[in-house]
Design an enzyme around this catalytic site. Sequence first.
Site, PDB file in Angstrom:
ATOM      1  N   LEU A  53     -14.566   5.868   0.184  1.00 43.08           N
ATOM      2  CA  LEU A  53     -13.666   5.103  -0.676  1.00 43.08           C
ATOM      3  C   LEU A  53     -14.341   4.632  -1.956  1.00 43.08           C
ATOM      4  O   LEU A  53     -13.668   4.092  -2.844  1.00 43.08           O
ATOM      5  CB  LEU A  53     -13.126   3.882   0.089  1.00 43.08           C
ATOM      6  CG  LEU A  53     -12.614   4.133   1.520  1.00 43.08           C
ATOM      7  CD1 LEU A  53     -12.180   2.816   2.155  1.00 43.08           C
ATOM      8  CD2 LEU A  53     -11.484   5.139   1.519  1.00 43.08           C
ATOM      9  N   TYR A 103     -11.624   9.525 -16.648  1.00 40.08           N
ATOM     10  CA  TYR A 103     -11.400   9.088 -15.263  1.00 40.08           C
ATOM     11  C   TYR A 103     -10.827  10.220 -14.424  1.00 40.08           C
ATOM     12  O   TYR A 103     -11.299  10.508 -13.323  1.00 40.08           O
ATOM     13  CB  TYR A 103     -10.460   7.886 -15.257  1.00 40.08           C
ATOM     14  CG  TYR A 103     -10.124   7.387 -13.864  1.00 40.08           C
ATOM     15  CD1 TYR A 103     -11.106   6.858 -13.041  1.00 40.08           C
ATOM     16  CD2 TYR A 103      -8.804   7.427 -13.392  1.00 40.08           C
ATOM     17  CE1 TYR A 103     -10.797   6.396 -11.769  1.00 40.08           C
ATOM     18  CE2 TYR A 103      -8.493   6.960 -12.130  1.00 40.08           C
ATOM     19  CZ  TYR A 103      -9.487   6.450 -11.319  1.00 40.08           C
ATOM     20  OH  TYR A 103      -9.178   5.996 -10.055  1.00 40.08           O
ATOM     21  N   LYS A 107     -12.502  12.183 -11.132  1.00 38.07           N
ATOM     22  CA  LYS A 107     -11.839  12.218  -9.837  1.00 38.07           C
ATOM     23  C   LYS A 107     -11.648  13.663  -9.368  1.00 38.07           C
ATOM     24  O   LYS A 107     -11.843  13.984  -8.188  1.00 38.07           O
ATOM     25  CB  LYS A 107     -10.497  11.492  -9.904  1.00 38.07           C
ATOM     26  CG  LYS A 107     -10.597   9.980  -9.835  1.00 38.07           C
ATOM     27  CD  LYS A 107     -11.165   9.541  -8.496  1.00 38.07           C
ATOM     28  CE  LYS A 107     -11.119   8.060  -8.300  1.00 38.07           C
ATOM     29  NZ  LYS A 107     -11.705   7.632  -7.005  1.00 38.07           N
ATOM     30  N   ASN A 132      -0.372   4.314  -7.081  1.00 38.35           N
ATOM     31  CA  ASN A 132      -0.822   2.961  -7.357  1.00 38.35           C
ATOM     32  C   ASN A 132      -0.674   2.125  -6.087  1.00 38.35           C
ATOM     33  O   ASN A 132       0.384   2.119  -5.449  1.00 38.35           O
ATOM     34  CB  ASN A 132       0.023   2.348  -8.472  1.00 38.35           C
ATOM     35  CG  ASN A 132      -0.069   3.151  -9.757  1.00 38.35           C
ATOM     36  OD1 ASN A 132      -1.073   3.127 -10.447  1.00 38.35           O
ATOM     37  ND2 ASN A 132       0.993   3.882 -10.068  1.00 38.35           N
ATOM     38  N   PRO A 281      16.049 -44.272  15.999  1.00 39.84           N
ATOM     39  CA  PRO A 281      16.603 -44.684  17.306  1.00 39.84           C
ATOM     40  C   PRO A 281      17.905 -45.475  17.144  1.00 39.84           C
ATOM     41  O   PRO A 281      18.021 -46.345  16.271  1.00 39.84           O
ATOM     42  CB  PRO A 281      15.484 -45.543  17.897  1.00 39.84           C
ATOM     43  CG  PRO A 281      14.226 -45.006  17.279  1.00 39.84           C
ATOM     44  CD  PRO A 281      14.615 -44.627  15.882  1.00 39.84           C
ATOM     45  N   GLY A 282      18.891 -45.124  17.959  1.00 40.55           N
ATOM     46  CA  GLY A 282      20.170 -45.813  17.946  1.00 40.55           C
ATOM     47  C   GLY A 282      21.148 -45.342  16.893  1.00 40.55           C
ATOM     48  O   GLY A 282      22.294 -45.788  16.857  1.00 40.55           O
TER      49      GLY A 282
END
Length: 369
Positions: A53, A103, A107, A132, A281-282
Amino acid sequence: MKILVTGAKGFVGKNLVWELKNKGFPNIFEYDIDTDPKKLDEYTASCDFVFHLAGVNRPENEEEFMKGNFGFTTVLLDSLIKNENKAPVLITSSIHAEKDNAYGLSKRAGEDAIFEYGQNQGVKVLVYRLQNLFGKWCRPNYNSAVATFCHNIANDLPITINDENTIVPLVYIDDLMAEFLRALDGNENRGKKFCSVSPFYKVSLGRIVSLLRFYKESRKSLELADMDDEFSMKLYSTYLSYLSKKDFSYELDMKSDERGFFAEFLKTPERGQVSVNVSKPGITKGNHWHHTKNEKFLVVSGAGKILFRNINEDEIIEYDVSGEKMEVIDVPPGYTHSIVNTGETDLVTVIWVNEVFDSEKPDTYYLEV
């Protein structure tokens, strides 16, 4: 199985190393630019599979493209030949290998070296011309527009788009990992020459940015993205990975009074909204009914009663609820209903409603149970 991963600290490498660990592979040789070069000979002597890689994307000068993308490839292959290692070699190339720039040429030279090596040495080689990539841990402001957009939008930085209608082919990192694991098992997706990854998405830059801005705003609007859209789901996961560490949390708008508080949590036009209700509560809350709107109540803490009455009848239906029993109570239309905290602590209820609240059409009518 001993697996060599070059470029182990890069975007793809980090994801691959962790996925191999998740799958129980104990012997992973991680090689990167800062690794002792002597380790390469050691690793190539005993590895059973090679994920190559390593590469160069943004060098200081163009000559480094060929050195990084072709030169190191030949070093790796020479080391395998020296150690008479016939392990399969998988290499990641790029769709830019079709171009005649520095590039792309570097490659393509790496691809040619791998194919020649496979033919001369009788070794299985796999070459992936990748689209991509996007996903967690991709470096922003480097070679990925998606990573840059995610990082900048998440951190209130400006972005630049030359043409929002530009279509880019995209592959999600987890889909690439799934394909790599298939390749490791000998089940790669191979064409006549190159291997490929599916699915891949063709998305405009404008749509990507629009979605990312929606994700950012959703922390205020509480609206969920459409998770039926596979690309949107993956992009949302990617976006979250670029949040600043200080920005993981966000506050909800709490409607408070002496009875407790109420806060909306999530909204979606297609599937309603989720809220949290806390009663002291209540306290009794509710005493109303709906024509069409319906709800689900789930008490997660405290103790209480949920009361129902068909508005055309006198019979009262009671359900005892508590955080000790995860029980969902459906609230049908045409029934006035209330929830009473009968305990000594706050009664906490998660409420789902089938529609997002609309103050113009509340469909809520007061009537005591």
